[in-house]
Motif scaffolding. Structure first.
Motif, PDB file in Angstrom:
ATOM      1  N   GLY A 224      29.276  41.453  -3.177  1.00  0.00           N
ATOM      2  CA  GLY A 224      30.550  40.947  -3.701  1.00  0.00           C
ATOM      3  C   GLY A 224      30.557  39.705  -4.120  1.00  0.00           C
ATOM      4  N   PRO A 225      31.939  39.234  -4.603  1.00  0.00           N
ATOM      5  CA  PRO A 225      31.970  37.847  -5.073  1.00  0.00           C
ATOM      6  C   PRO A 225      31.550  36.863  -4.095  1.00  0.00           C
ATOM      7  CG  PRO A 225      33.704  39.198  -5.656  1.00  0.00           C
ATOM      8  CD  PRO A 225      33.008  40.083  -4.713  1.00  0.00           C
ATOM      9  N   LEU A 226      31.022  35.632  -4.103  1.00  0.00           N
ATOM     10  CA  LEU A 226      30.608  34.891  -3.439  1.00  0.00           C
ATOM     11  C   LEU A 226      31.911  34.200  -2.591  1.00  0.00           C
ATOM     12  CD1 LEU A 226      28.106  32.496  -5.087  1.00  0.00           C
ATOM     13  CD2 LEU A 226      27.476  33.679  -3.057  1.00  0.00           C
ATOM     14  N   PRO A 227      31.901  34.097  -1.228  1.00  0.00           N
ATOM     15  CA  PRO A 227      32.920  33.379  -0.832  1.00  0.00           C
ATOM     16  C   PRO A 227      33.056  31.852  -1.122  1.00  0.00           C
ATOM     17  CG  PRO A 227      31.433  34.268   1.093  1.00  0.00           C
ATOM     18  CD  PRO A 227      30.751  34.538  -0.509  1.00  0.00           C
ATOM     19  N   ALA A 228      34.323  31.463  -1.256  1.00  0.00           N
ATOM     20  CA  ALA A 228      34.457  29.984  -1.807  1.00  0.00           C
ATOM     21  C   ALA A 228      33.653  29.052  -1.095  1.00  0.00           C
ATOM     22  CB  ALA A 228      36.003  29.696  -1.501  1.00  0.00           C
ATOM     23  N   LEU A 229      33.368  29.001  -0.043  1.00  0.00           N
ATOM     24  CA  LEU A 229      32.489  27.736   0.368  1.00  0.00           C
ATOM     25  C   LEU A 229      31.049  27.787   0.197  1.00  0.00           C
ATOM     26  CD1 LEU A 229      32.045  25.387   2.332  1.00  0.00           C
ATOM     27  CD2 LEU A 229      31.759  26.773   4.167  1.00  0.00           C
ATOM     28  N   ALA A 230      30.673  29.170  -0.082  1.00  0.00           N
ATOM     29  CA  ALA A 230      29.276  29.348  -0.548  1.00  0.00           C
ATOM     30  C   ALA A 230      29.175  29.001  -2.149  1.00  0.00           C
ATOM     31  CB  ALA A 230      28.756  30.930  -0.557  1.00  0.00           C
TER      32      ALA A 230
END
Length: 296
Positions: A224-230
């Motif tokens: 799924g979409p990358l977490p914001a921090l990553a």
């Protein structure tokens, strides 16, 4: 072309020591080609030589790979340690020789000036090969001195290969002059294909050639979409790249990215999830279902 999928425990937050035995068991059971441990002087749970020795004793088929920081190590001691590990694992040891992490605290822990690390790597790699051949080495180099140095026993693998990484011009030329293979960091297949040409030209200038099968890739993936921090961390490293260019975010995208790398001539994949899962066994089982059909 032989296609292989290993699993990399990169990063200090990936996995704890208490989870390592089950991870090793799962990788062996599911048929992954290899496990890879990084070397960090100060952070992370694992010393790669210790961790891989444990993994070798626990498994029969899983290859054991280290991203090993070389500068600062005594060449004779390192040659002996790695030869022992290759014998104890019955020839399953894989090596990517690295300079070490760039943080100043890591450099200080290596006890090597940052500007010296490349030259030290250049000096050590030929010494390791001499020692693994069983030669008696008398070396009076600018950084290391060996007198009547010889190790026993020597590795099972002949030669015990040493792959290199790096994206800068000096690193590419070193890979051509001294490496047995190359595995880049955060880059695209098209960029890596262009850098491979530099490596091959450097190898030709040195009167040698790198096996065309010996090109791989560190491939981070996401469910799924990358977490914001990553995503933020990736943009800090490569602000010129869209995260989706380098990190597939679905099973279909993972296969598409693998196809792109194969077309570029890169066939050895070291996989790692962008964020650590809550259940490692379930993650590895899903990943095996997703991609190991491509292994051949």
């Amino acid at each position: 072309m032989k296609v292989r999928f290993g699993f990399s425990c990169r990063g200090q937050a990936d996995l704890g020591l208490e989870d390592f035995p089950q991870l090793v068991d799962d990788l062996e059971r599911l048929g992954f080609d290899s496990i890879w441990l990084p070397e960090s002087m100060l952070n992370g749970a694992f010393d790669p030589i210790v961790g891989l020795t444990y993994a070798a004793a626990r498994t029969e088929h899983l290859k054991i790979g280290a991203y090993l920081a070389v500068p600062g190590r005594n060449p004779a001691r390192l040659a002996r340690e790695l030869a022992n590990l290759d014998r104890l694992s019955r020839g399953r040891l894989l090596l990517i020789m690295v300079l070490g992490q760039p943080a100043q605290s890591e450099v200080m822990a290596q006890d090597v000036d940052k500007a010296e690390r490349g030259a030290r790597l250049d000096e050590v790699l030929p010494l390791l090969r001499q020692l693994w051949r069983g030669d008696v080495v008398n070396h009076d180099g600018p950084r290391y001195q060996l007198r009547e140095a010889r190790i026993f026993p020597t590795p099972v693998q002949d030669p015990l290969e040493m792959w290199l990484g790096g994206l800068l011009l000096g690193a590419l030329r070193r890979a051509g002059r001294l490496g047995d293979g190359w595995i880049p960091g955060l880059t695209t297949p098209a960029e890596a294909a262009a850098k491979r040409q530099v490596i091959e030209a450097s190898a030709a200038e040195a009167g040698r050639a790198i096996d065309p099968e010996h090109y791989g890739v560190n491939l981070t993936y996401s469910r799924g979409p990358l977490p914001a921090l990553a995503a933020k961390q990736l943009r800090q490293r490569r602000p010129d790249l869209d995260p989706e260019q380098v990190i597939p975010q679905s099973r279909a995208a993972l296969h598409e990215r693998v196809d792109e790398w194969l077309e570029a001539g890169f066939s050895k994949f070291l996989l790692r999830p962008a964020t650590p899962p809550t259940d490692w066994t379930a993650e590895l089982e899903t990943l095996a279902e997703d991609i190991l059909e491509r292994q051949m």
